[in-house]
Design a protein around this motif. Structure first.
Motif, PDB file in Angstrom:
ATOM      1  N   SER A  18      43.524  71.556 -25.751  1.00  0.00           N
ATOM      2  CA  SER A  18      44.448  71.276 -24.645  1.00  0.00           C
ATOM      3  C   SER A  18      44.317  72.307 -23.516  1.00  0.00           C
ATOM      4  CB  SER A  18      45.891  71.242 -25.152  1.00  0.00           C
ATOM      5  OG  SER A  18      46.302  72.525 -25.600  1.00  0.00           O
ATOM      6  N   LEU A  19      43.641  73.422 -23.809  1.00  0.00           N
ATOM      7  CA  LEU A  19      43.444  74.457 -22.792  1.00  0.00           C
ATOM      8  C   LEU A  19      42.040  74.432 -22.196  1.00  0.00           C
ATOM      9  CD1 LEU A  19      45.270  77.455 -24.508  1.00  0.00           C
ATOM     10  CD2 LEU A  19      46.113  76.007 -22.667  1.00  0.00           C
ATOM     11  N   LYS A  22      41.018  75.081 -18.366  1.00  0.00           N
ATOM     12  CA  LYS A  22      42.218  75.641 -17.731  1.00  0.00           C
ATOM     13  C   LYS A  22      41.980  77.128 -17.470  1.00  0.00           C
ATOM     14  CE  LYS A  22      44.971  71.966 -18.488  1.00  0.00           C
ATOM     15  NZ  LYS A  22      43.993  70.988 -18.892  1.00  0.00           N
ATOM     16  N   VAL A  44      48.930  78.884 -16.794  1.00  0.00           N
ATOM     17  CA  VAL A  44      47.800  78.034 -16.402  1.00  0.00           C
ATOM     18  C   VAL A  44      47.819  77.903 -14.883  1.00  0.00           C
ATOM     19  CG1 VAL A  44      46.877  75.703 -16.497  1.00  0.00           C
ATOM     20  CG2 VAL A  44      47.736  76.780 -18.572  1.00  0.00           C
ATOM     21  N   LEU A  46      47.068  75.946 -11.709  1.00  0.00           N
ATOM     22  CA  LEU A  46      46.766  74.582 -11.242  1.00  0.00           C
ATOM     23  C   LEU A  46      46.356  74.532  -9.782  1.00  0.00           C
ATOM     24  CD1 LEU A  46      49.601  72.436 -12.882  1.00  0.00           C
ATOM     25  CD2 LEU A  46      47.294  72.898 -13.719  1.00  0.00           C
ATOM     26  N   ARG A  64      55.331  71.451 -18.553  1.00  0.00           N
ATOM     27  CA  ARG A  64      54.609  70.311 -19.148  1.00  0.00           C
ATOM     28  C   ARG A  64      54.893  69.008 -18.416  1.00  0.00           C
ATOM     29  NH1 ARG A  64      56.155  73.715 -23.178  1.00  0.00           N
ATOM     30  NH2 ARG A  64      58.122  72.671 -23.530  1.00  0.00           N
ATOM     31  N   ARG A  68      48.536  67.293 -15.051  1.00  0.00           N
ATOM     32  CA  ARG A  68      47.479  67.977 -15.788  1.00  0.00           C
ATOM     33  C   ARG A  68      47.967  68.759 -17.000  1.00  0.00           C
ATOM     34  NH1 ARG A  68      44.357  70.967 -11.160  1.00  0.00           N
ATOM     35  NH2 ARG A  68      46.376  70.868 -10.153  1.00  0.00           N
ATOM     36  N   THR A  69      49.292  68.880 -17.169  1.00  0.00           N
ATOM     37  CA  THR A  69      49.800  69.666 -18.302  1.00  0.00           C
ATOM     38  C   THR A  69      50.672  68.847 -19.257  1.00  0.00           C
ATOM     39  OG1 THR A  69      51.730  70.406 -17.020  1.00  0.00           O
ATOM     40  CG2 THR A  69      49.753  71.812 -16.989  1.00  0.00           C
ATOM     41  N   LYS A  72      50.707  69.077 -23.299  1.00  0.00           N
ATOM     42  CA  LYS A  72      49.783  70.152 -23.671  1.00  0.00           C
ATOM     43  C   LYS A  72      50.582  71.325 -24.234  1.00  0.00           C
ATOM     44  CE  LYS A  72      46.268  68.192 -21.411  1.00  0.00           C
ATOM     45  NZ  LYS A  72      45.675  67.084 -22.061  1.00  0.00           N
ATOM     46  N   ILE A  74      51.378  74.246 -23.423  1.00  0.00           N
ATOM     47  CA  ILE A  74      51.448  75.149 -22.275  1.00  0.00           C
ATOM     48  C   ILE A  74      52.908  75.459 -21.982  1.00  0.00           C
ATOM     49  CG2 ILE A  74      51.054  75.289 -19.782  1.00  0.00           C
ATOM     50  CD1 ILE A  74      48.548  73.513 -20.301  1.00  0.00           C
ATOM     51  N   VAL A  77      53.138  77.588 -15.907  1.00  0.00           N
ATOM     52  CA  VAL A  77      52.141  77.013 -15.007  1.00  0.00           C
ATOM     53  C   VAL A  77      52.359  77.551 -13.598  1.00  0.00           C
ATOM     54  CG1 VAL A  77      51.307  74.874 -13.959  1.00  0.00           C
ATOM     55  CG2 VAL A  77      51.964  74.891 -16.350  1.00  0.00           C
TER      56      VAL A  77
END
Length: 89
Positions: A18-19, A22, A44, A46, A64, A68-69, A72, A74, A77
């Protein structure tokens, strides 16, 4: 959202899929005078920022919610690069 400054990056050669693709950046929160605060987060990226740039970071479930996340593993972000801040007191 948290106002922060990118102070570094993290390189991981082995990570959860999932990363993949990134870019991970180390971000410290800052106050309105630009003073670095504790703690830091690994977020992360973006938007394509570099070390020293001011950014907006979202954490937790909000992290999330981007295209794009979504779904995931994460927790933080970088969603914007800050060009300027105007404060009226």
């Amino acid at each position: 959202m948290v106002l922060g400054q990118v102070i570094g990056n993290v390189v991981c050669t082995q990570k959860d899929s999932s990363l993949d693709s990134k870019k991970l950046m180390v971000v410290k929160a800052i106050d309105l005078d630009g003073k670095l605060l504790e703690p830091f987060v690994v977020a992360v990226d973006l938007v394509g920022v570099g070390i020293g740039e001011k950014v907006l970071v979202v954490n937790g479930s909000s992290a999330r919610m981007t295209d794009r996340t979504r779904d995931k593993s994460i927790d933080s972000v970088i969603v914007a690069k800050v060009d300027s801040i105007k404060i009226q007191q």
